[in-house]
Structures are given as structure tokens and as C-alpha cells.
Scaffold this motif. Structure first.
Motif, short mmCIF file in Angstrom:
data_model
loop_
_atom_site.label_atom_id
_atom_site.label_comp_id
_atom_site.label_asym_id
_atom_site.label_seq_id
_atom_site.Cartn_x
_atom_site.Cartn_y
_atom_site.Cartn_z
N CYS A 105 -0.48 -12.65 -1.85
CA CYS A 105 0.93 -12.51 -1.48
C CYS A 105 1.64 -11.58 -2.46
O CYS A 105 2.41 -10.70 -2.06
N LEU A 106 1.35 -11.72 -3.73
CA LEU A 106 1.96 -10.88 -4.75
C LEU A 106 1.54 -9.42 -4.59
O LEU A 106 2.37 -8.50 -4.70
N ALA A 107 0.27 -9.19 -4.32
CA ALA A 107 -0.26 -7.82 -4.19
C ALA A 107 0.38 -7.08 -3.02
O ALA A 107 0.74 -5.91 -3.13
N ILE A 108 0.54 -7.76 -1.88
CA ILE A 108 1.15 -7.13 -0.71
C ILE A 108 2.60 -6.75 -1.00
O ILE A 108 3.06 -5.66 -0.64
N SER A 109 3.32 -7.63 -1.66
CA SER A 109 4.72 -7.37 -1.98
C SER A 109 4.86 -6.15 -2.88
O SER A 109 5.70 -5.27 -2.66
N ILE A 110 4.01 -6.05 -3.88
CA ILE A 110 4.06 -4.93 -4.82
C ILE A 110 3.72 -3.62 -4.12
O ILE A 110 4.35 -2.58 -4.37
N SER A 111 2.75 -3.64 -3.21
CA SER A 111 2.35 -2.41 -2.52
C SER A 111 3.49 -1.86 -1.67
O SER A 111 3.67 -0.63 -1.59
N LEU A 112 4.27 -2.73 -1.07
CA LEU A 112 5.40 -2.28 -0.25
C LEU A 112 6.49 -1.66 -1.12
O LEU A 112 7.15 -0.69 -0.73
N ILE A 113 6.68 -2.22 -2.31
CA ILE A 113 7.67 -1.67 -3.25
C ILE A 113 7.25 -0.26 -3.69
O ILE A 113 8.07 0.66 -3.76
N ILE A 114 5.96 -0.08 -3.98
CA ILE A 114 5.45 1.23 -4.40
C ILE A 114 5.71 2.27 -3.31
O ILE A 114 6.17 3.39 -3.58
N ALA A 115 5.41 1.91 -2.07
CA ALA A 115 5.60 2.84 -0.95
C ALA A 115 7.07 3.22 -0.82
O ALA A 115 7.41 4.40 -0.60
N ALA A 116 7.96 2.25 -0.96
CA ALA A 116 9.40 2.51 -0.81
C ALA A 116 9.93 3.43 -1.91
O ALA A 116 10.86 4.21 -1.69
N ILE A 117 9.33 3.38 -3.08
CA ILE A 117 9.80 4.19 -4.22
C ILE A 117 9.27 5.62 -4.15
O ILE A 117 10.02 6.58 -4.32
N PHE A 118 7.96 5.78 -3.89
CA PHE A 118 7.33 7.08 -4.08
C PHE A 118 7.27 7.97 -2.84
O PHE A 118 7.22 9.19 -2.97
N ILE A 119 7.28 7.40 -1.65
CA ILE A 119 7.19 8.24 -0.46
C ILE A 119 8.40 9.18 -0.32
O ILE A 119 8.22 10.38 -0.06
N PRO A 120 9.64 8.70 -0.51
CA PRO A 120 10.79 9.61 -0.33
C PRO A 120 10.86 10.74 -1.37
O PRO A 120 11.48 11.77 -1.11
N PHE A 121 10.25 10.53 -2.53
CA PHE A 121 10.38 11.51 -3.61
C PHE A 121 9.03 12.09 -4.03
O PHE A 121 8.82 12.41 -5.20
N SER A 122 8.14 12.21 -3.07
CA SER A 122 6.78 12.66 -3.38
C SER A 122 6.75 14.06 -4.00
O SER A 122 6.06 14.30 -5.00
N ARG A 123 7.50 15.00 -3.40
CA ARG A 123 7.45 16.39 -3.88
C ARG A 123 8.06 16.50 -5.28
O ARG A 123 7.49 17.17 -6.15
N GLN A 124 9.17 15.82 -5.51
CA GLN A 124 9.80 15.84 -6.82
C GLN A 124 8.89 15.22 -7.88
O GLN A 124 8.82 15.70 -9.02
N PHE A 125 8.20 14.16 -7.48
CA PHE A 125 7.30 13.46 -8.41
C PHE A 125 6.15 14.37 -8.81
O PHE A 125 5.80 14.47 -10.00
N LEU A 126 5.53 15.04 -7.85
CA LEU A 126 4.41 15.94 -8.16
C LEU A 126 4.87 17.14 -8.98
O LEU A 126 4.15 17.60 -9.87
N HIS A 127 6.06 17.63 -8.68
CA HIS A 127 6.59 18.75 -9.46
C HIS A 127 6.81 18.32 -10.91
O HIS A 127 6.53 19.09 -11.84
#
Length: 464
Positions: A105-127
């Protein structure tokens, strides 16, 4: 709680069976998978190389970032696996099931948080991570699809860790082999049939992880599974959270820092051009021929040591470590000889007729291969540290490996010498070699201290 005769027999075998037989029985399925996994990864890299050298560089760069993200799941998996193995060894099956449900249960919750944080800012993060400009557009698309796979990866990582913790390494082997086969099939379809380009490779990973996650979840929910999960069993009482955190956070930091350190190394290697990033990635793949199989013995070692400590058998736990160290040492010598004989044809396979790319791979791998034996020592000691719950020490060793033994020497070789591309290979040799020596130096006083604490461990009743 009902438990099958098969599970009871496996537990008895791990706690009382012939030690050599136990090591090979529990570890060998993982060794086989790790070895075959390298072959499948070779195919993946070859498929990427068939598209373009640029794609190889993107895969090499993004894969390290994805690995860094996945270390959260790995930390939870290994930390919870240690706890579950202790309860399994102690015979407390109700707590085994309770902990499995909570961690998933903990692992699934954390994975959703990661997706919400990094997907919208993927290009900025890689730059921000200084990916070469010519790789940014395709790399960001690749990265987004990789992040979308995170939830499935976490589920599968936790599930296979549970199976390993209970000594069921055959399920671990077959499940992961199925993933590798599916991924390779999807790679071929997406690249050669559908002409998917840069999205083909992460798309194949997503599809394969999704299928395995469906299978994993169905097994975890099956009424026939004595360790089936239930939302009602999810519990996060303070002692459990504290224990899980003390084990998992150092493991997460250790793996995250190591993976993220590789991202830094890739950024530094871009000094010689983006093709060198791909060459380093291929060299790492070749190095995996020697390091992945001992890693299988390490994972088996962790399970066996944890279960025996849960049963209060310290002497047997230490004996397992000595035997795994011997096995890995012999195996590394054999691999060193074989890879030396076939080094040139292996390099040529990946170079695809590109002489400059072949020379870059050869210059790096020549030095990386020399640390094979010392890395075997580090691998064995890591199994000892995980098994005894000394995850903070493992964290410190990997910090040394990257931020003392690898990055500073690499910076010095790049900017203060005329070594050229060979600087990358020499830095790998220095870091891997010195961490092997350091691990050996750490293990000696640690074992002495553990022996002195024998009485304390016995009184702990399996809670370490």
C-alpha cells in the motif's frame, strides 16, 4: 494462519539444511535470472544501437535517472524483505501477511506521488541534469513514459522481494524472466514492426511491466495464497514504521545516490561528446556479465542470513557469508578470464561497424574489467550488511564509492590530464577497486562486533 507444507519445508531447509546446498538452491534461480537478464539487456542495447548511436546515448542517460527513481521501491522492497524474512524465520506468519499488505500500500502511494511531480516538469528536470541539448527533446519523451511505468515497477519489485524473503526464489526467477522475454518481444514489435522510434523502447518496458503487475496482483489477492494482501491488514504503527524506515531509508539513499551519481558521471562524460555516454553504458553492460551473477548470490545470502537471524542462529548466518564470499571470488576469476578472451568480439557487436564508437567502448571497458575480483568482495559484504540490517554502513560505502573514489578522480583525469576517453575507464577502476578493498576492511571488525553481540541478538527474539 494456514501455511502450506511446502512453505514449512522450505523454511526448515533454510534453517537446518546443508549450507552449501541451501546457498545454491536459494541463490541459483536469482543467479540464472541475473545472467540471462544481461543477455536480454544486450538485446535491448543492440536494438537501440540499430536505431542510432543517439538512441544509445539517450537510453544510457535516462536509464540512470529511471534507476534513481526506482530506488525508492527497491529500498522499500529490501527493507521490508529483511523484516518479512525475520518473521518468516521466527515462524510468525500472521505478521508476515500484515507487513506485506502495509508495504505494498505504501509503495503504490509513493509511485503515484512521483508521477505527479516529475511528469509535468520532465523537460526542465532533464535540462537541470545537463542532458546534451541534442538529446533533450527525445529524452524528455522517453523519460515521461519511463515514469508512467513506476507504479507497475514498484508493485513487481515488492512482490518479488516478498517471494525472495520467504525463500521462493524460483518464482522470482520465472517472473523476472517472463518480464525480460515480454520486453524483448515488445521491443522488436515496437521498433521494427511499428517503427516507434524513441518511444518504442520505454513503451516496451511499460507494456511488459503492466502485464507482470497484473499477474503479481492476482497472486497477491488469490485466496490460495497464505500471504494474500488485504487493505484491512494495512497497519503503520510507530514501531513498524520506525523499523522499516531505519532499514529502507539507508538502502534507498544508498541506491539513489549511486544511481544519481551515475547521472552526474554521465554529465561529466559529455565533456568528450554524447557518444561517450553511450560507450560508458555499453561498458557497464559488459561489466554486468561479471557482476550480475554474484549479485544473485548476494540476494540469496541476504534472505538466508535474515531467516537464520530470525531463528536466533548467528553462527550459521556468518557461515553463510563466508561461503558466499568464496563462491563469488571463484566466479569472478572465471568471468575475468572469459571476458578477457571475448572482449574484442563483444565490443564489435555493439559498435555496429562504427570504429570510433568501438574504440571508445574498448578504452573504457579495458579498465572497468580489471576490478572484477574486488567488486565480488563488495557484493558479498553487501549481502552480509543487508542480512544483518546494517543498511547505514552499506549507504556509507556507496557514498565513498561515488563521491570519494569516482567523481573526484574522474574530474581530475578529465581536467588535469591528457588521458582522453580512457579517463572514464580509469575512474571506474579506481572507484570499484577501492570500494571492494574498503568493504573487506569494514567486514572484519563488523563481524568481530557482531559476535560480541550474540547474546543480545538471542534475547531480541528475532526483532533486529
Amino acid at each position: 494462519m494456514d501455511i502450506t507444507d511446502k512453505e514449512l519445508a522450505r523454511r526448515k531447509f533454510i534453517l537446518e539444511g546443508n549450507e552449501w546446498k541451501v546457498i545454491f538452491t536459494i541463490s541459483f534461480p536469482v543467479v540464472i535470472y541475473n545472467s540471462l537478464s544481461q543477455i536480454f539487456q544486450f538485446f535491448d542495447t543492440l536494438i537501440a544501437a540499430s536505431i542510432s548511436t543517439k538512441i544509445v546515448s539517450i537510453v544510457s542517460f535516462i536509464s540512470q535517472i529511471s534507476s534513481a527513481m526506482q530506488t525508492i521501491g527497491s529500498g522499500l522492497a529490501i527493507g521490508s524483505g529483511i523484516i518479512i524474512a525475520r518473521y518468516f524465520g521466527a515462524g510468525n506468519m500472521e505478521m508476515v501477511r500484515k507487513r506485506i499488505s502495509s508495504v505494498l500500500c505504501l509503495a503504490i502511494s509513493i509511485s503515484l506521488i512521483i508521477a505527479a511531480i516529475f511528469i509535468p516538469f520532465s523537460r526542465q528536470f532533464l535540462h537541470f541534469l545537463r542532458i546534451p541539448d541534442e538529446l533533450l527533446l527525445d529524452g524528455s519523451l522517453y523519460f515521461v513514459i519511463e515514469i508512467c511505468s513506476i507504479a507497475f515497477i514498484f508493485i513487481n519489485t515488492i512482490y518479488f522481494s516478498i517471494e525472495k524473503a520467504c525463500g521462493n526464489t524460483k518464482t522470482y526467477m520465472w517472473g523476472n524472466l517472463l518480464f525480460s522475454i515480454l520486453k524483448t518481444i515488445f521491443n522488436i514489435i515496437f521498433v521494427y514492426v511499428l517503427k516507434g522510434g524513441v518511444i518504442a523502447l520505454p513503451g516496451a518496458t511499460f507494456a511488459a511491466q503492466f502485464i507482470i503487475a497484473v499477474i503479481s496482483f492476482s497472486r497477491l489477492l488469490s485466496p490460495k495464497n497464505p500471504f494474500r494482501i488485504s487493505i484491512k491488514l494495512c497497519s503503520f504503527e510507530k514501531p513498524f514504521v520506525k523499523r522499516l524506515s531505519s532499514l529502507s531509508i539507508p538502502i534507498f539513499l544508498e541506491k539513489f545516490i549511486f544511481a544519481f551519481g551515475k547521472v552526474i558521471v554521465n554529465s561529466m562524460c559529455a565533456f568528450y561528446g554524447s557518444a561517450v555516454i553511450g560507450a560508458l553504458g555499453v561498458s557497464n553492460r559488459l561489466g554486468g556479465l561479471s557482476t550480475q551473477p554474484p549479485g544473485g548470490f548476494q540476494e540469496g545470502e541476504t534472505t538466508i542470513i535474515s531467516q537464520n537471524l530470525g531463528n536466533g542462529n548467528l553462527k550459521r548466518a556468518l557461515s553463510i557469508f563466508y561461503k558466499v564470499l568464496f563462491i563469488n571470488f571463484v566466479f569472478s576469476i572465471i568471468c575475468f578470464i572469459i571476458t578477457g578472451i571475448f572482449q574484442h568480439p563483444l565490443v564489435e557487436i555493439f559498435a555496429k561497424g562504427d570504429d570510433n564508437f568501438a574504440k571508445a567502448i574498448a578504452k573504457i571497458y579495458y579498465y572497468e574489467r580489471l576490478d572484477t575480483i574486488l567488486i565480488a568482495i563488495n557484493t558479498s559484504v553487501m549481502g552480509l550488511l543487508y542480512g544483518f540490517g546494517k543498511t547505514k554502513i552499506a549507504l556509507y560505502l556507496n557514498i565513498l564509492r561515488l563521491f570519494v573514489y569516482r567523481i573526484p578522480p574522474l574530474y581530475f583525469f578529465i581536467h588535469c590530464t591528457n588521458l582522453g576517453i580512457e579517463a572514464v575507464g580509469i575512474a571506474m577502476l579506481v572507484s570499484n577497486g577501492f570500494v571492494g578493498l574498503t568493504s573487506g576492511a569494514v567486514a572484519i571488525p563488523l563481524i568481530a562486533r557482531i559476535k560480541k553481540q550474540h547474546e543480545k541478538y538471542e534475547k531480541a527474539g528475532g526483532e533486529f
